[in-house]
Motif scaffolding. Structure first.
Motif, PDB file in Angstrom:
ATOM      1  N   PRO A  10      -2.148  47.249  13.079  1.00 39.63           N
ATOM      2  CA  PRO A  10      -0.753  47.469  12.641  1.00 39.63           C
ATOM      3  C   PRO A  10      -0.648  48.723  11.407  1.00 39.63           C
ATOM      4  O   PRO A  10       0.350  49.392  11.414  1.00 39.63           O
ATOM      5  N   GLU A  11      -1.591  48.463  10.462  1.00 44.77           N
ATOM      6  CA  GLU A  11      -1.417  49.345   9.207  1.00 44.77           C
ATOM      7  C   GLU A  11      -1.723  50.831   9.731  1.00 44.77           C
ATOM      8  O   GLU A  11      -1.100  51.584   8.891  1.00 44.77           O
ATOM      9  N   GLN A  12      -2.568  51.093  10.782  1.00 43.63           N
ATOM     10  CA  GLN A  12      -2.678  52.513  10.914  1.00 43.63           C
ATOM     11  C   GLN A  12      -1.484  52.945  11.786  1.00 43.63           C
ATOM     12  O   GLN A  12      -1.118  53.958  11.612  1.00 43.63           O
ATOM     13  N   LEU A  13      -1.132  51.997  12.532  1.00 42.35           N
ATOM     14  CA  LEU A  13       0.269  52.636  13.310  1.00 42.35           C
ATOM     15  C   LEU A  13       1.385  52.767  12.321  1.00 42.35           C
ATOM     16  O   LEU A  13       2.036  53.814  12.413  1.00 42.35           O
ATOM     17  N   ASN A  14       1.533  51.869  11.562  1.00 44.61           N
ATOM     18  CA  ASN A  14       2.658  52.148  10.434  1.00 44.61           C
ATOM     19  C   ASN A  14       2.536  53.446   9.660  1.00 44.61           C
ATOM     20  O   ASN A  14       3.422  54.107   9.150  1.00 44.61           O
ATOM     21  N   SER A  15       1.229  53.814   9.271  1.00 44.48           N
ATOM     22  CA  SER A  15       0.729  55.044   8.422  1.00 44.48           C
ATOM     23  C   SER A  15       1.143  56.213   9.364  1.00 44.48           C
ATOM     24  O   SER A  15       1.878  57.225   8.829  1.00 44.48           O
ATOM     25  N   PHE A  16       0.656  56.141  10.632  1.00 41.40           N
ATOM     26  CA  PHE A  16       1.081  57.326  11.324  1.00 41.40           C
ATOM     27  C   PHE A  16       2.472  57.462  11.823  1.00 41.40           C
ATOM     28  O   PHE A  16       2.863  58.507  11.538  1.00 41.40           O
ATOM     29  N   LEU A  17       3.218  56.503  11.875  1.00 40.53           N
ATOM     30  CA  LEU A  17       4.652  56.443  12.170  1.00 40.53           C
ATOM     31  C   LEU A  17       5.330  57.246  10.944  1.00 40.53           C
ATOM     32  O   LEU A  17       6.294  57.852  11.180  1.00 40.53           O
ATOM     33  N   GLU A  18       5.211  56.711   9.752  1.00 42.38           N
ATOM     34  CA  GLU A  18       5.886  57.112   8.755  1.00 42.38           C
ATOM     35  C   GLU A  18       5.240  58.729   8.257  1.00 42.38           C
ATOM     36  O   GLU A  18       5.989  59.517   8.077  1.00 42.38           O
ATOM     37  N   LYS A  19       4.000  59.097   8.591  1.00 43.66           N
ATOM     38  CA  LYS A  19       3.823  60.402   8.585  1.00 43.66           C
ATOM     39  C   LYS A  19       4.355  61.364   9.680  1.00 43.66           C
ATOM     40  O   LYS A  19       4.992  62.481   9.247  1.00 43.66           O
ATOM     41  N   ALA A  20       4.670  60.733  10.816  1.00 39.84           N
ATOM     42  CA  ALA A  20       5.464  61.631  11.866  1.00 39.84           C
ATOM     43  C   ALA A  20       6.966  61.473  12.075  1.00 39.84           C
ATOM     44  O   ALA A  20       7.452  61.842  12.862  1.00 39.84           O
ATOM     45  N   GLN A  21       7.439  60.881  11.198  1.00 43.32           N
ATOM     46  CA  GLN A  21       8.956  60.333  11.492  1.00 43.32           C
ATOM     47  C   GLN A  21       9.876  61.675  11.411  1.00 43.32           C
ATOM     48  O   GLN A  21      10.958  61.573  12.049  1.00 43.32           O
ATOM     49  N   TYR A  22       9.414  62.950  10.750  1.00 45.74           N
ATOM     50  CA  TYR A  22      10.346  63.942  10.753  1.00 45.74           C
ATOM     51  C   TYR A  22       9.645  64.848  11.814  1.00 45.74           C
ATOM     52  O   TYR A  22      10.313  66.122  11.715  1.00 45.74           O
ATOM     53  N   SER A  23       9.199  64.734  12.702  1.00 48.02           N
ATOM     54  CA  SER A  23       8.728  65.567  13.789  1.00 48.02           C
ATOM     55  C   SER A  23      10.037  66.157  14.514  1.00 48.02           C
ATOM     56  O   SER A  23      10.907  65.163  14.846  1.00 48.02           O
ATOM     57  N   ASP A  24      10.039  67.339  14.976  1.00 54.87           N
ATOM     58  CA  ASP A  24      11.292  67.577  15.756  1.00 54.87           C
ATOM     59  C   ASP A  24      11.018  67.091  17.160  1.00 54.87           C
ATOM     60  O   ASP A  24      11.960  67.002  18.091  1.00 54.87           O
ATOM     61  N   TRP A  25       9.748  67.162  17.741  1.00 57.25           N
ATOM     62  CA  TRP A  25       9.509  66.905  18.927  1.00 57.25           C
ATOM     63  C   TRP A  25       8.034  66.075  19.189  1.00 57.25           C
ATOM     64  O   TRP A  25       7.281  66.411  18.218  1.00 57.25           O
ATOM     65  N   ILE A  26       8.005  65.387  19.994  1.00 57.80           N
ATOM     66  CA  ILE A  26       6.547  64.641  20.201  1.00 57.80           C
ATOM     67  C   ILE A  26       6.175  64.608  21.642  1.00 57.80           C
ATOM     68  O   ILE A  26       7.409  64.556  22.483  1.00 57.80           O
ATOM     69  N   ALA A  27       5.041  64.539  22.152  1.00 60.96           N
ATOM     70  CA  ALA A  27       4.486  64.612  23.442  1.00 60.96           C
ATOM     71  C   ALA A  27       3.862  63.404  23.681  1.00 60.96           C
ATOM     72  O   ALA A  27       3.070  62.550  22.879  1.00 60.96           O
ATOM     73  N   LEU A  28       4.247  62.652  24.819  1.00 60.35           N
ATOM     74  CA  LEU A  28       4.011  60.991  24.892  1.00 60.35           C
ATOM     75  C   LEU A  28       3.637  61.019  26.381  1.00 60.35           C
ATOM     76  O   LEU A  28       4.079  61.846  27.496  1.00 60.35           O
ATOM     77  N   ASP A  29       2.717  60.077  26.577  1.00 61.69           N
ATOM     78  CA  ASP A  29       2.190  59.558  27.960  1.00 61.69           C
ATOM     79  C   ASP A  29       1.681  58.076  27.846  1.00 61.69           C
ATOM     80  O   ASP A  29       1.348  57.613  26.677  1.00 61.69           O
ATOM     81  N   THR A  30       1.766  57.466  29.214  1.00 64.50           N
ATOM     82  CA  THR A  30       0.991  56.001  28.747  1.00 64.50           C
ATOM     83  C   THR A  30      -0.024  56.067  30.041  1.00 64.50           C
ATOM     84  O   THR A  30       0.031  56.590  30.939  1.00 64.50           O
ATOM     85  N   GLU A  31      -1.015  54.739  29.850  1.00 62.89           N
ATOM     86  CA  GLU A  31      -1.670  54.448  30.671  1.00 62.89           C
ATOM     87  C   GLU A  31      -1.548  52.835  30.931  1.00 62.89           C
ATOM     88  O   GLU A  31      -1.191  52.272  30.031  1.00 62.89           O
ATOM     89  N   PHE A  32      -1.360  52.639  32.143  1.00 59.86           N
ATOM     90  CA  PHE A  32      -1.017  50.989  32.629  1.00 59.86           C
ATOM     91  C   PHE A  32      -1.478  50.711  33.922  1.00 59.86           C
ATOM     92  O   PHE A  32      -2.171  51.567  34.528  1.00 59.86           O
ATOM     93  N   ILE A  33      -1.431  49.397  34.195  1.00 60.16           N
ATOM     94  CA  ILE A  33      -1.950  48.906  35.382  1.00 60.16           C
ATOM     95  C   ILE A  33      -0.800  47.950  35.969  1.00 60.16           C
ATOM     96  O   ILE A  33      -0.257  47.607  35.216  1.00 60.16           O
ATOM     97  N   ARG A  34      -0.823  47.855  37.322  1.00 63.17           N
ATOM     98  CA  ARG A  34       0.457  46.879  37.989  1.00 63.17           C
ATOM     99  C   ARG A  34      -0.086  46.455  39.346  1.00 63.17           C
ATOM    100  O   ARG A  34       0.818  45.908  39.956  1.00 63.17           O
ATOM    101  N   GLU A  35      -1.255  46.626  39.263  1.00 64.59           N
ATOM    102  CA  GLU A  35      -1.819  45.899  40.863  1.00 64.59           C
ATOM    103  C   GLU A  35      -1.488  44.198  40.934  1.00 64.59           C
ATOM    104  O   GLU A  35      -1.284  44.166  42.002  1.00 64.59           O
TER     105      GLU A  35
END
Length: 381
Positions: A10-35
Motif C-alpha cells: 500500500p505504501e508503494q502505491l500511495n507514493s506512486f499515486l502522489e507522484k503521478a497525480q498531475y499527469s495529463d494522461w496515463i496508459a492503462l491495461d489489466t490482466e485478469f481471469i474469468r474462467e
C-alpha cells in the motif's frame, strides 16, 4: 534490465499515486481471469505515465479505493486499447467508469489502420516492433509472477504510451479527433457494464430457432440463470448451458419428469431446481401473446427499395475510399436497410453520420445524383 516498478504494498502505491497525480494522461491495461467466475478477477494493473512504468498487484493490495479515486481525476486522460473489458473490471470493483478516456483501437479504425485491430498489430504497424506472445496463456492469479510474465504484461503499456501521441497527431492532422467524442462517451456510460438478467435471453445461442411463446419461456429461464450466476459469481454455463435452456423452452409438457429427457441436466439439478423451473415455465406460458418477446427481424426490402439500398452503399463505399477508412467501419448493408425501412435519411449522429447523412438526404430527396466521368465517381447536385 527491469525498467518498471512492481507495486505490491500500500505504501508503494500511495507514493506512486502522489507522484503521478498531475499527469495529463496515463496508459492503462489489466490482466485478469474469468474462467471460473461470472465477473472477471483482476490480477494485475499495468500503468504508464510519461516518466514511469508500474505493475500494481491487486492480489497483494486489498484496498484499491485510493487508486480508483485517483483514476477519476477529470484532468487526467486514461488511454486504453480495446477498453471495454478493462472498464468492466473497474466498474465492477469501484462502481465508476474512469473518464475521460481514449481508446487506441477505435482511433486506429477511424484513421483507416484497420477494424478491431489488435494491440500487437498496431504496435507493429506504428512502431515496427513485434511483441512477444509466449505468455498469452499465463495464469495471472498465480504468484510469484516471473520476470518473463511481468515483461510481457508491462509491454502492454510500454508501447501504448508511445502509440497514443502518434495517433493523436494523425487525428489532429486529418481533422478527425472530434470524430471520437461520441464513441468515447458511450464507453463511459455505466449502463454498458451493468448486467440486465431480463435481456440475457437475447444472447442465448440458438435463440433464433424459437417461436415467440417459447421465447417467453426462454426469457424467464435465462433471467433466472443470469441472476443466480451473478449471486454466486459463477459462469452462467456452469449453471445451465445455452443448449439446455433452448431445450427447456421447447418443452411441450409441463411435468417434472420431462426434464430428465433433456441432455445435460443432472438428476441433482432437477431435484434442486425442477419445481422452480416448472413455475417459471408455466408463468411464461400463461402470458398473453402481446407480452411475448420477439427477436428483431430483418425486414426484407421490396425490389425498388433494395435498389435504393444498393445506391446508398455506393455512397458509403465512395466516402470510405475518400477518407481512407473501410466501408465496414462506416456502415453495413443491414444498417442502411434498417434506416430505409424506418423511413429515416440519417444514418447516425456520430462521425459516421457526418460523412454520409447530408449525401443520403440529398440523394433520397432527388437533389443530388451519382455521376461517373473518366472512370471516377462523384455526387453532384
Amino acid at each position: 534490465m527491469t525498467d518498471f516498478e512492481y507495486i505490491d504494498k500500500p505504501e508503494q502505491l500511495n507514493s506512486f499515486l502522489e507522484k503521478a497525480q498531475y499527469s495529463d494522461w496515463i496508459a492503462l491495461d489489466t490482466e485478469f481471469i474469468r474462467e471460473k467466475t461470472y465477473y472477471p478477477r483482476l490480477c494485475l494493473i499495468q500503468l504508464a505515465t510519461v516518466d514511469d512504468l508500474v505493475c500494481i498487484d491487486p492480489l497483494s493490495i486489498q484496498d484499491l479505493s485510493g487508486f480508483f479515486a485517483w483514476l477519476q481525476q477529470p484532468q487526467m486522460l486514461k488511454v486504453f486499447h480495446a477498453a471495454w473489458q478493462d472498464l468492466e473490471i473497474f466498474y465492477h470493483l469501484s462502481g465508476q467508469v474512469p473518464k475521460p478516456l481514449f481508446d487506441t483501437q477505435i482511433a486506429a479504425a477511424v484513421l483507416g489502420l484497420g477494424d478491431q485491430l489488435g494491440y500487437a498489430r498496431l504496435v507493429e504497424e506504428l512502431l515496427g516492433i513485434q511483441l512477444d506472445k509466449s505468455q498469452s496463456r499465463t495464469d495471472w492469479a498465480r504468484r510469484p509472477l516471473s520476470h518473463q510474465q511481468l515483461d510481457y504484461a508491462i509491454d502492454d503499456v510500454r508501447y501504448l504510451r508511445q502509440i497514443y501521441p502518434l495517433l493523436k497527431q494523425r487525428l489532429q492532422e486529418t481533422g478527425r479527433l472530434n470524430w471520437l467524442n461520441k464513441p468515447f462517451e458511450r464507453l463511459t456510460e455505466t449502463s454498458e457494464y451493468t448486467p440486465d438478467p431480463w435481456t440475457s435471453w437475447e444472447r442465448v445461442k440458438g435463440v433464433q430457432l424459437l417461436k415467440s411463446k417459447q421465447l417467453a419461456v426462454l426469457r424467464e429461464l435465462a433471467a433466472w440463470r443470469e441472476t443466480l450466476a451473478i449471486q454466486k459469481d459463477l459462469p452462467r454455463r456452469w449453471l445451465l448451458t445455452d443448449e439446455v435452456l433452448v431445450d427447456m423452452a421447447r418443452m411441450k409438457n409441463r411435468e417434472l419428469t420431462d426434464f430428465s429427457a433433456i441432455r445435460g441436466l443432472s438428476a441433482e439439478q432437477i431435484a434442486r431446481y425442477g419445481q422452480l423451473w416448472l413455475g417459471l415455465i408455466r408463468q411464461a406460458q400463461a402470458l398473453p401473446a402481446e407480452a411475448w418477446p420477439d427477436l428483431p427481424r430483418r425486414r426484407k426490402l421490396d425490389a425498388e427499395l433494395s435498389l435504393v439500398a444498393d445506391l446508398l452503399m455506393v455512397v458509403v463505399n465512395q466516402q470510405a475510399l475518400a477518407h481512407n477508412i473501410s466501408a465496414a467501419m462506416l456502415a453495413s448493408r443491414a444498417q442502411i436497410e434498417k434506416m430505409l425501412t424506418e423511413g429515416r435519411t440519417q444514418l447516425s449522429d456520430d462521425w459516421r453520420g457526418s460523412l454520409v447523412n447530408e449525401l443520403f438526404a440529398r440523394i433520397l430527396s432527388g437533389k443530388a445524383s451519382i455521376r461517373i466521368q473518366d472512370q471516377a465517381l462523384s455526387i453532384e447536385d
